[in-house]
Design a protein around this motif. Structure first.
Motif, PDB file in Angstrom:
ATOM      1  N   ILE A  89      76.081 114.708  12.430  1.00 11.20           N
ATOM      2  CA  ILE A  89      77.394 115.017  12.986  1.00 11.20           C
ATOM      3  C   ILE A  89      78.218 113.754  13.192  1.00 11.20           C
ATOM      4  O   ILE A  89      79.415 113.714  12.886  1.00 11.20           O
ATOM      5  N   SER A  90      77.583 112.700  13.696  1.00 10.38           N
ATOM      6  CA  SER A  90      78.290 111.434  13.903  1.00 10.38           C
ATOM      7  C   SER A  90      77.286 110.288  13.920  1.00 10.38           C
ATOM      8  O   SER A  90      76.089 110.492  14.113  1.00 10.38           O
ATOM      9  N   GLY A  91      77.792 109.075  13.715  1.00 17.25           N
ATOM     10  CA  GLY A  91      76.935 107.901  13.716  1.00 17.25           C
ATOM     11  C   GLY A  91      76.334 107.617  12.350  1.00 17.25           C
ATOM     12  O   GLY A  91      76.692 108.235  11.337  1.00 17.25           O
ATOM     13  N   CYS A  92      75.422 106.676  12.320  1.00 21.28           N
ATOM     14  CA  CYS A  92      74.724 106.339  11.078  1.00 21.28           C
ATOM     15  C   CYS A  92      73.284 105.951  11.424  1.00 21.28           C
ATOM     16  O   CYS A  92      72.995 105.529  12.535  1.00 21.28           O
ATOM     17  N   ASN A  96      62.454 105.465   2.307  1.00 21.99           N
ATOM     18  CA  ASN A  96      63.267 104.981   3.421  1.00 21.99           C
ATOM     19  C   ASN A  96      64.709 104.927   2.930  1.00 21.99           C
ATOM     20  O   ASN A  96      64.987 104.349   1.879  1.00 21.99           O
ATOM     21  N   PHE A  97      65.630 105.516   3.690  1.00 12.83           N
ATOM     22  CA  PHE A  97      67.011 105.569   3.221  1.00 12.83           C
ATOM     23  C   PHE A  97      67.967 105.687   4.395  1.00 12.83           C
ATOM     24  O   PHE A  97      67.578 106.073   5.505  1.00 12.83           O
ATOM     25  N   ASN A  98      69.213 105.349   4.129  1.00 12.04           N
ATOM     26  CA  ASN A  98      70.255 105.408   5.149  1.00 12.04           C
ATOM     27  C   ASN A  98      70.928 106.783   5.141  1.00 12.04           C
ATOM     28  O   ASN A  98      71.002 107.443   4.107  1.00 12.04           O
ATOM     29  N   ILE A  99      71.432 107.206   6.302  1.00  8.58           N
ATOM     30  CA  ILE A  99      72.140 108.469   6.421  1.00  8.58           C
ATOM     31  C   ILE A  99      73.447 108.246   7.174  1.00  8.58           C
ATOM     32  O   ILE A  99      73.555 107.342   7.996  1.00  8.58           O
ATOM     33  N   GLY A 100      74.448 109.079   6.843  1.00 13.73           N
ATOM     34  CA  GLY A 100      75.743 108.993   7.495  1.00 13.73           C
ATOM     35  C   GLY A 100      76.316 110.372   7.723  1.00 13.73           C
ATOM     36  O   GLY A 100      75.688 111.398   7.405  1.00 13.73           O
ATOM     37  N   SER A 145      68.740 105.052  14.772  1.00 14.71           N
ATOM     38  CA  SER A 145      70.165 104.746  14.793  1.00 14.71           C
ATOM     39  C   SER A 145      70.352 103.285  14.439  1.00 14.71           C
ATOM     40  O   SER A 145      69.659 102.416  14.991  1.00 14.71           O
ATOM     41  N   VAL A 146      71.280 102.985  13.522  1.00 16.78           N
ATOM     42  CA  VAL A 146      71.422 101.603  13.056  1.00 16.78           C
ATOM     43  C   VAL A 146      72.846 101.067  13.214  1.00 16.78           C
ATOM     44  O   VAL A 146      73.172 100.024  12.663  1.00 16.78           O
ATOM     45  N   CYS A 147      73.701 101.775  13.949  1.00 10.40           N
ATOM     46  CA  CYS A 147      75.046 101.246  14.151  1.00 10.40           C
ATOM     47  C   CYS A 147      75.392 101.232  15.636  1.00 10.40           C
ATOM     48  O   CYS A 147      74.578 101.603  16.484  1.00 10.40           O
TER      49      CYS A 147
END
Length: 306
Positions: free
Chosen positions: A218-221, A234-238, A255-257
């Motif tokens: 929904i929000s964040g990364c 392993n992968f990033n999500i947005g 959470s990475v941001c």
């Protein structure tokens, strides 16, 4: 029949992560008079996929017998999602803008016994008239749950809120008990949750023994890690991404941001969800067994705080 990628993507190598990741905003937009829908799902006809990556995700859902489909539904101002049925699925929805949601649910009228496949007698009223007879409380709360206003369950990295069945109903309000029992008495229902992971927080590695899991950002990364049958990704999500963890899959979310990571989660069980978190696994397993499993010295595991 073996599914083949769309012709324009034939021969393209697909990264393993797309077994678990779908970039939903890139999928085809299906428009209808009152709005539009986008889907993260399995399709019988592979030509309906937009890309080889989307195909890989759909195949993964089907291969693991997930019994899950995810979609985003936009209803335009004063628009209508016409009355309809799903013959092979239950449906759960989460309102991103929940104002007025319960008032809409209250307008539903009980169907007659013979209306399982026929149009409802009040169809004209449903479509053209905005004021309906209010349904009784015990009927409303079988189909509606105030997830945003429910109890928060904190953990070191964030907060869970749950719309789920609980074997022990002690402490549940009347409306929560009605919804909980409604989930459990129907086959193939879901458990829903929102997961908020604080900035740079971690949802520790864990397994679910009785459910597949799908999530929507929904929000964040964030960052996701998955280990399943020799496949590690392993992968990033947005925002807008959909993730899938087959039953028994070890996974974590981080959470990475700078802002919190907020996800909507769905689990393919109407029973009480069974989860084993890595912390509990390490604390519940003898040091000498952990040493053999992870090829470490026994003394290293004795240093773990209990």
């Amino acid at each position: 029949m073996r599914l083949q990628p769309p012709p324009e993507t034939a021969g393209k190598e697909v990264e393993p992560k797309f077994q678990f990741l779908n970039h939903l905003p890139k999928s085809k937009v299906f428009k209808y008079p009152g709005g539009e829908i986008q889907w993260a799902r399995f399709r019988n006809d592979a030509r309906e996929y937009q890309s080889a990556e989307e195909l890989e995700f759909g195949k993964s859902l089907n291969h693991h017998h997930s019994k899950m489909t995810f979609g985003t539904l936009l209803i335009k101002s004063k628009g209508l999602r016409a009355p309809h049925w799903h013959f092979n699925a239950n449906e759960h929805g989460y309102l991103l803008k929940p104002a007025g949601g319960v008032d809409f649910i209250r307008t539903f009228q009980k169907q007659r016994e013979d209306q399982a496949v026929n149009l409802p007698a009040n169809l004209k009223e449903l479509v053209q008239n905005a004021t309906y007879v209010q349904s009784p409380e015990e009927l409303v709360w079988q189909y509606f749950y105030d997830l945003q206003g429910s109890e928060e369950f904190p953990f070191p990295g964030g907060i869970f809120q749950w719309a789920r069945y609980r074997r022990n109903g002690t402490g549940l309000s009347q409306t929560e008990r009605i919804f909980s029992e409604s989930l459990n008495k129907h086959e193939n229902t879901l458990t829903l949750a929102t997961l908020r992971i604080f900035s740079n927080g971690l949802g520790q590695p864990h397994f679910h023994f009785n459910a597949n899991e799908m999530g929507y950002v929904i929000s964040g990364c964030g960052q996701v890690g998955v280990t399943l049958s020799g496949v590690t990704a392993n992968f990033n999500i947005g925002i807008g991404d959909v993730i899938f963890f087959p039953v028994g899959t070890q996974h974590y979310i981080k959470s990475v941001c700078d802002e919190d990571l907020l996800l909507l989660l769905a689990y393919s069980t109407g029973n009480q969800l069974e989860t084993l978190r890595m912390r509990d696994y390490f604390h519940g397993t003898a040091d000498h067994i952990l040493a053999q499993l992870f090829f470490k010295k026994q003394e290293e595991f004795q240093k773990f705080p209990k």
